[in-house]
Write an enzyme that holds these catalytic residues in place. Structure first.
Site, PDB file in Angstrom:
ATOM      1  N   SER A  50      20.787 138.572  45.859  1.00  0.00           N
ATOM      2  CA  SER A  50      19.564 139.255  45.438  1.00  0.00           C
ATOM      3  C   SER A  50      18.672 138.180  44.829  1.00  0.00           C
ATOM      4  O   SER A  50      19.157 137.121  44.425  1.00  0.00           O
ATOM      5  CB  SER A  50      19.881 140.334  44.395  1.00  0.00           C
ATOM      6  OG  SER A  50      18.715 140.746  43.708  1.00  0.00           O
ATOM      7  N   LYS A  91     -16.781 100.544  20.273  1.00  0.00           N
ATOM      8  CA  LYS A  91     -15.785 101.484  19.757  1.00  0.00           C
ATOM      9  C   LYS A  91     -14.673 101.686  20.789  1.00  0.00           C
ATOM     10  O   LYS A  91     -14.928 101.880  21.971  1.00  0.00           O
ATOM     11  CB  LYS A  91     -16.446 102.825  19.439  1.00  0.00           C
ATOM     12  CG  LYS A  91     -15.558 103.822  18.708  1.00  0.00           C
ATOM     13  CD  LYS A  91     -16.409 105.021  18.277  1.00  0.00           C
ATOM     14  CE  LYS A  91     -15.604 105.988  17.413  1.00  0.00           C
ATOM     15  NZ  LYS A  91     -14.642 106.753  18.217  1.00  0.00           N
ATOM     16  N   THR A 132       3.460 108.673   1.181  1.00  0.00           N
ATOM     17  CA  THR A 132       3.845 110.081   1.205  1.00  0.00           C
ATOM     18  C   THR A 132       2.616 110.903   0.835  1.00  0.00           C
ATOM     19  O   THR A 132       1.897 110.547  -0.102  1.00  0.00           O
ATOM     20  CB  THR A 132       4.988 110.372   0.202  1.00  0.00           C
ATOM     21  OG1 THR A 132       4.581 109.986  -1.106  1.00  0.00           O
ATOM     22  CG2 THR A 132       6.241 109.603   0.601  1.00  0.00           C
ATOM     23  N   SER A 149     -16.858 105.142  23.460  1.00  0.00           N
ATOM     24  CA  SER A 149     -18.043 105.923  23.147  1.00  0.00           C
ATOM     25  C   SER A 149     -19.154 105.622  24.143  1.00  0.00           C
ATOM     26  O   SER A 149     -19.284 104.497  24.627  1.00  0.00           O
ATOM     27  CB  SER A 149     -18.531 105.614  21.731  1.00  0.00           C
ATOM     28  OG  SER A 149     -19.755 106.272  21.460  1.00  0.00           O
ATOM     29  N   SER A 150     -19.929 106.645  24.415  1.00  0.00           N
ATOM     30  CA  SER A 150     -21.109 106.464  25.264  1.00  0.00           C
ATOM     31  C   SER A 150     -22.322 106.035  24.451  1.00  0.00           C
ATOM     32  O   SER A 150     -23.360 105.686  25.020  1.00  0.00           O
ATOM     33  CB  SER A 150     -21.421 107.777  25.990  1.00  0.00           C
ATOM     34  OG  SER A 150     -21.708 108.799  25.049  1.00  0.00           O
ATOM     35  N   ASN A 209      17.711 138.490  42.097  1.00  0.00           N
ATOM     36  CA  ASN A 209      18.088 138.539  40.692  1.00  0.00           C
ATOM     37  C   ASN A 209      19.262 137.632  40.326  1.00  0.00           C
ATOM     38  O   ASN A 209      19.541 137.438  39.133  1.00  0.00           O
ATOM     39  CB  ASN A 209      18.404 139.983  40.295  1.00  0.00           C
ATOM     40  CG  ASN A 209      17.246 140.904  40.604  1.00  0.00           C
ATOM     41  OD1 ASN A 209      16.126 140.446  40.805  1.00  0.00           O
ATOM     42  ND2 ASN A 209      17.519 142.195  40.661  1.00  0.00           N
TER      43      ASN A 209
END
Length: 621
Positions: A296, A480, A343, A474-475, A298
């Site tokens: 089956s 960057k 921390t 970056s455009s 299943n």
């Protein structure tokens, strides 16, 4: 007239048209074969239609456009009908046709069709109706291609007629799938991720079907010839063939029935060919009666999912293992580089950069261990359960034997579930696997968060490490560079974490004797493992392997940190240490200098205590 190719075309077309083969053969006999050289045009756009044809050999490209910018609409292969509009009216061609590699076309003139219209109108109009349907299908395909929904190199061929409980449908003659797969394709245009995108899943389905065939053959419920043909077809799939015919979307209704039938039909049709028969001749070997014998959806489907997830996991573990090794290499490389530990994003105590990367390697190792542990339960399968776990329609001994056969085929130590009824309805193992994948994603994303923080800057951030520059960031901001690889990996991890929610809900959705939501479970697990694997590979090769330490910045942070005062706690006590920290912070002074000024410790004692190298491991004070 050589009818070797036309016989198949006529047989399929006659059944599709609902007319006798003799009638159609009589029409075809009035045609002639025309051979076209490579690069030759069969007809041009806007020229009169002269004939209706069938492609016998080669391929014919259909294009649109006369002004130097033609659009490829489709490619017709053996058995495809071409220029069918000539049987309907005298309108000119709306497209052009040419062959790149040469082609042979059987052509029937307009005059023959006009004569047929007068002498046998019932036959003529059946043919015309089918021709109109073919034109409609081609227009739909062309529209899909122009919209980016269809592959331009897909072939349009003749069709064969198949039927199921809902009626008859035409299936492309080239297709190894059948009518039930066709309905599944139409019903579930959801994710754009067909079964063929997951090779381990296709292979797992083939393994399940081969094991079932071998077990059925040994138990005498499947003829030896059929068993051998089914097993041979499965072996071809396991060798990488026929995967393109596993076309149903991963997300589907029916608890995976469309997937199971896709496999059954592909295997049945290839097995028929191996027996010297034509695709679709199911009276000799049937997708349900034979390929699906003693099964089956299943039990076959969830078993295939478990195998596919297990095999996919091995790929993912391999990629994570390579990432772990890269992190361990950085642990050794950075072993002598002191830095400040933090921390809650505040200065804590010194450590080495190597210790930081070593911790990451241990995280990955823990994630791998947890997934390996979860994977063991995938080896428990419910083959032989058939519909709900009772084993109905399977012979005695089948469940044990098919499990043994599948173990041998897959190379895995599979075991039959203790309770097949439980195993058919319970998706807990999938939820557990997904939970451990989520753990891996959480840990991997934590590492990526740290890499982004540690490399932040370069002037106004921590900048303790340098990530490899992968692309301009970056455009608008010159110079960057962004940490694009860790960013991408975190997004993959978010997806896997989200998939875990889906798998949990889908596992909970099981009702009574079956879980209808297993398809989305399969999709989430298999796709999640795939993107997790790919993310680990890219993170390793395009980021971790090229990380450099900014040793000067790391040491500067340590020397100027208030956190050094933590080392004085055992000697000065908490109150004096707090006072030193507050004064150093308020005056921008040095902890070292203040302790000397107050005479609380000698220079020799202070140097010994505050040596950063001695603060990164336990030692006797």
């Amino acid at each position: 007239m050589n009818m070797s190719v036309l016989d198949t075309i006529i047989s399929n077309a006659a059944e599709s048209l609902g007319i006798s083969e003799d009638d159609l053969r009589a029409i075809a006999a009035k045609g002639e074969r025309k051979r076209y050289a490579p690069g030759e045009y069969l007809f041009h756009e806007s020229t009169p239609r002269r004939w209706v044809g069938f492609v016998e050999e080669g391929e014919v490209a259909i294009v649109r456009g006369l002004h130097g910018s033609a659009t490829h609409l489709s490619t017709l292969a053996q058995g495809a009908m071409i220029s069918e509009g000539a049987a309907m009216d005298d309108a000119p061609h709306s497209t052009s046709a040419f062959t790149r590699g040469g082609a042979s076309v059987w052509q029937i003139s307009r005059e023959v069709w006009e004569e047929l219209r007068k002498s046998r109108p019932e036959v003529f109009y059946r043919v015309v109706a089918r021709g109109a349907q073919r034109q409609s299908e081609r227009l739909r395909y062309a529209a899909d291609q122009l919209a980016g929904k269809a592959s331009p190199d897909a072939l349009l061929t003749a069709v064969r007629r198949e039927h199921d409980l809902l009626g008859d449908r035409d299936v492309p003659l080239f297709a190894y799938y059948g009518v039930q797969t066709l309905r599944g394709m139409e019903n579930f245009p959801i994710s754009g991720m067909p079964l063929k995108n997951f090779a381990h899943f296709v292979d797992a389905l083939a393994m399940v079907k081969k094991a079932a065939a071998l077990a059925n053959g040994k138990l005498g419920v499947l003829a030896e010839e059929k068993m051998e043909a089914i097993a041979a077809a499965c072996d071809e799939i396991l060798a990488g063939k026929l995967h393109d015919h596993f076309v149903v979307d991963m997300i589907q209704g029916g608890a995976g029935t469309s997937t199971n039938m896709n496999a059954n039909e592909v295997i049945a049709n290839r097995a028929l060919e191996l027996m010297g028969l034509a695709k679709g001749e199911y009276k000799h070997l049937h997708p349900n009666d034979d390929v699906n014998c003693s099964q089956s959806t299943n039990d076959a489907y969830p078993t295939a999912i478990k195998l596919a997830v297990y095999f996919s996991l091995q790929d993912t573990l391999g990629a994570l293992g390579e990432l772990k090794a890269a992190l361990e290499a950085k642990e050794r490389e950075f072993a002598q580089i002191l830095k400040m530990g933090r921390t809650e994003n505040q200065d804590a105590v010194p450590m080495t950069l190597g210790q930081e990367f070593g911790a990451y390697a241990v995280m990955i190792a823990g994630a791998m261990k947890s997934m390996r542990t979860a994977a063991d339960e995938l080896l428990e399968i419910n083959m032989g359960a058939t519909a709900i776990g009772t084993g109905i329609n399977s012979p005695p001994g089948y469940a044990d034997l098919v499990t043994q056969e599948l173990s041998a085929i897959s190379g895995l130590k599979l075991r039959k579930a203790e309770n097949l009824v439980e195993a058919t309805q319970d998706s807990g193992v999938f939820a557990q696997m997904s939970g451990n994948m989520k753990r891996s994603a959480v840990q991997l994303s934590k590492i990526c968060n740290d890499l982004r923080w540690l490399s932040s800057g370069p002037r106004c951030g921590l900048y303790e490490i340098r990530l490899p520059a992968m692309q301009p960031g970056s455009s608008i901001m010159p110079g960057k560079v962004n940490p694009v690889i860790p960013e991408m990996v975190s997004q993959v991890c978010f997806t896997v974490i989200g998939y875990d929610v889906t798998v949990a809900m889908a596992s909970e959705a099981s009702e009574l004797e079956l879980n209808m939501a297993e398809p989305i479970i399969a999709y989430c697990l298999l796709h999640g493992l795939m993107i997790l694997k790919n993310a680990a590979i890219v993170l390793n090769s395009r980021c971790v392997a090229g990380i450099e330490a900014n040793a000067e910045r790391c040491r500067e942070y340590v020397q100027n940190s208030i956190g050094l005062v933590t080392a004085l706690n055992p000697i000065l006590g908490y109150e004096k240490s707090v006072a030193i920290a507050k004064e150093a912070l308020a005056t921008n002074g040095s902890v070292y200098d203040l302790v000397l000024q107050k005479g609380w410790l000698s220079k020799e004692a202070l140097d010994d205590i505050l040596t950063p190298e001695k603060m990164t491991q336990p030692r006797k004070i």
